[in-house]
Scaffold this motif. Structure first.
Motif, mmCIF file in Angstrom:
data_model
loop_
_atom_site.group_PDB
_atom_site.id
_atom_site.type_symbol
_atom_site.label_atom_id
_atom_site.label_comp_id
_atom_site.label_asym_id
_atom_site.label_seq_id
_atom_site.Cartn_x
_atom_site.Cartn_y
_atom_site.Cartn_z
ATOM 1 N N GLN A 185 25.625 25.088 -36.800
ATOM 2 C CA GLN A 185 24.496 23.795 -37.256
ATOM 3 C C GLN A 185 23.392 24.696 -37.327
ATOM 4 O O GLN A 185 22.780 24.252 -37.953
ATOM 5 N N ASN A 186 23.152 25.637 -36.530
ATOM 6 C CA ASN A 186 21.615 26.252 -36.359
ATOM 7 C C ASN A 186 21.539 26.980 -37.245
ATOM 8 O O ASN A 186 20.057 26.675 -37.841
ATOM 9 N N LEU A 187 22.506 27.840 -37.663
ATOM 10 C CA LEU A 187 22.179 28.784 -39.262
ATOM 11 C C LEU A 187 21.894 28.155 -39.963
ATOM 12 O O LEU A 187 21.676 28.391 -41.217
ATOM 13 N N LYS A 188 22.612 26.976 -40.063
ATOM 14 C CA LYS A 188 22.698 26.202 -41.684
ATOM 15 C C LYS A 188 20.904 24.911 -41.667
ATOM 16 O O LYS A 188 20.879 25.283 -42.971
ATOM 17 N N ILE A 222 18.415 26.703 -40.114
ATOM 18 C CA ILE A 222 17.727 28.335 -40.512
ATOM 19 C C ILE A 222 17.788 28.707 -42.611
ATOM 20 O O ILE A 222 16.275 28.475 -42.934
ATOM 21 N N CYS A 223 19.252 29.012 -42.574
ATOM 22 C CA CYS A 223 19.255 29.261 -43.577
ATOM 23 C C CYS A 223 18.809 28.089 -44.797
ATOM 24 O O CYS A 223 18.622 28.470 -46.127
ATOM 25 N N GLU A 224 19.515 26.747 -44.684
ATOM 26 C CA GLU A 224 18.540 25.484 -45.589
ATOM 27 C C GLU A 224 17.430 25.857 -46.324
ATOM 28 O O GLU A 224 16.789 25.248 -46.644
ATOM 29 N N GLY A 225 16.425 26.240 -44.531
ATOM 30 C CA GLY A 225 14.860 26.323 -44.916
ATOM 31 C C GLY A 225 14.466 27.267 -46.041
ATOM 32 O O GLY A 225 13.473 27.210 -46.112
ATOM 33 N N GLN A 226 15.394 28.498 -45.623
ATOM 34 C CA GLN A 226 14.376 29.939 -46.246
ATOM 35 C C GLN A 226 14.943 29.452 -47.668
ATOM 36 O O GLN A 226 14.164 29.746 -48.395
ATOM 37 N N ALA A 227 16.625 29.098 -47.709
ATOM 38 C CA ALA A 227 16.726 28.375 -49.630
ATOM 39 C C ALA A 227 15.921 28.072 -50.207
ATOM 40 O O ALA A 227 15.203 27.844 -51.288
ATOM 41 N N ARG A 228 15.503 26.596 -49.399
ATOM 42 C CA ARG A 228 14.198 25.750 -49.616
ATOM 43 C C ARG A 228 13.239 26.586 -50.234
ATOM 44 O O ARG A 228 12.470 25.938 -51.642
ATOM 45 N N GLN A 229 12.378 27.467 -49.487
ATOM 46 C CA GLN A 229 11.373 27.815 -49.607
ATOM 47 C C GLN A 229 11.544 28.866 -50.771
ATOM 48 O O GLN A 229 10.584 28.924 -51.611
ATOM 49 N N GLU A 230 13.203 29.836 -50.492
ATOM 50 C CA GLU A 230 12.670 30.573 -51.837
ATOM 51 C C GLU A 230 12.928 29.876 -53.280
ATOM 52 O O GLU A 230 12.908 30.551 -54.384
ATOM 53 N N ARG A 231 14.106 28.684 -52.844
ATOM 54 C CA ARG A 231 14.144 27.834 -54.651
ATOM 55 C C ARG A 231 12.206 27.451 -54.506
ATOM 56 O O ARG A 231 12.142 27.407 -56.032
#
Length: 221
Positions: A33-36, A38-47
């Protein structure tokens, strides 16, 4: 519990040292859950950054179209990897909208004929159009230069052509066709050149006419 412990060890082994410190006291579920998050936040910024670069991408006049379209295709592929793919129709519109004014005839023809192409096929068509634009542009410049050269050639001598041969002497020394003989009342010669006048003057001389009379006649020439 044994499986959870094995999975936890495998996950920690694949993490960077910073992430290991954050997740070493978590169980497998909490780690996922914690990795999701973190990664979703990075993915949103990258998107966000990728979509911004894609939609603001504009080709400057004179730059190669191939490199420009390949860069935009890279942005489109990145969005697809992030889970936000663009359909070919929308991706094509975004690329066509980024082209400079010199490609307006190509875009107009593309839309009027409702052409459906993949992005690599569109890239090939744009490269062909770019080659045609360069050829037509060089020809138009050449035509302008040739037209200017012809205009200058005509302007030599103040635009007046010099008469040649016999015609060059007629306006100054010849007799105009509109010249009128006051003796014969006909056009084409003067009285001094009138054959009838000369014939009568010759007869008057042979008959002993006075020179004063001839002078009087000559005064009317």
């Amino acid at each position: 519990m044994d499986d959870m412990l094995d999975v936890s060890c495998i996950m920690l082994a694949t993490m960077s040292p910073e992430l290991q410190k954050q997740h070493e006291d978590m169980n497998v579920y909490d780690m996922i859950q914690n990795l999701k998050e973190i990664c979703e936040g990075q993915a949103r910024q990258e998107r966000y950054e990728t979509s911004k670069a894609l939609f603001q991408c504009k080709m400057s006049e004179g730059s190669p179209v191939g490199a420009h379209v390949i860069k935009m295709m890279g942005y489109i592929q990145t969005l697809e990897k992030l889970g936000f793919p663009l359909k070919d129709e929308l991706a094509t519109d975004v690329i066509l909208q980024s082209l400079p004014d010199s490609f307006k005839p190509f875009v107009l023809n593309f839309n009027m004929n409702d052409i459906n192409k993949t992005l690599p096929q569109l890239l090939g068509m744009l490269r062909t159009a770019e080659s045609d634009l360069k050829k037509n542009g060089s020809k138009s410049i050449l035509m302008v230069r040739e037209a200017k050269g012809k205009k200058k050639a005509k302007s030599k001598g103040n635009g007046k052509s010099k008469p040649k041969g016999k015609d060059a002497l007629e306006p100054e020394k010849g007799i105009s066709k509109e010249a009128k003989c006051f003796y014969y009342e006909k056009s084409g010669h003067w009285k001094m050149n009138c054959p009838l006048y000369l014939e009568e003057a010759k007869k008057s001389k042979s008959n002993g006419a006075s020179s004063s009379g001839i002078n009087v006649i000559d005064d009317n020439i």
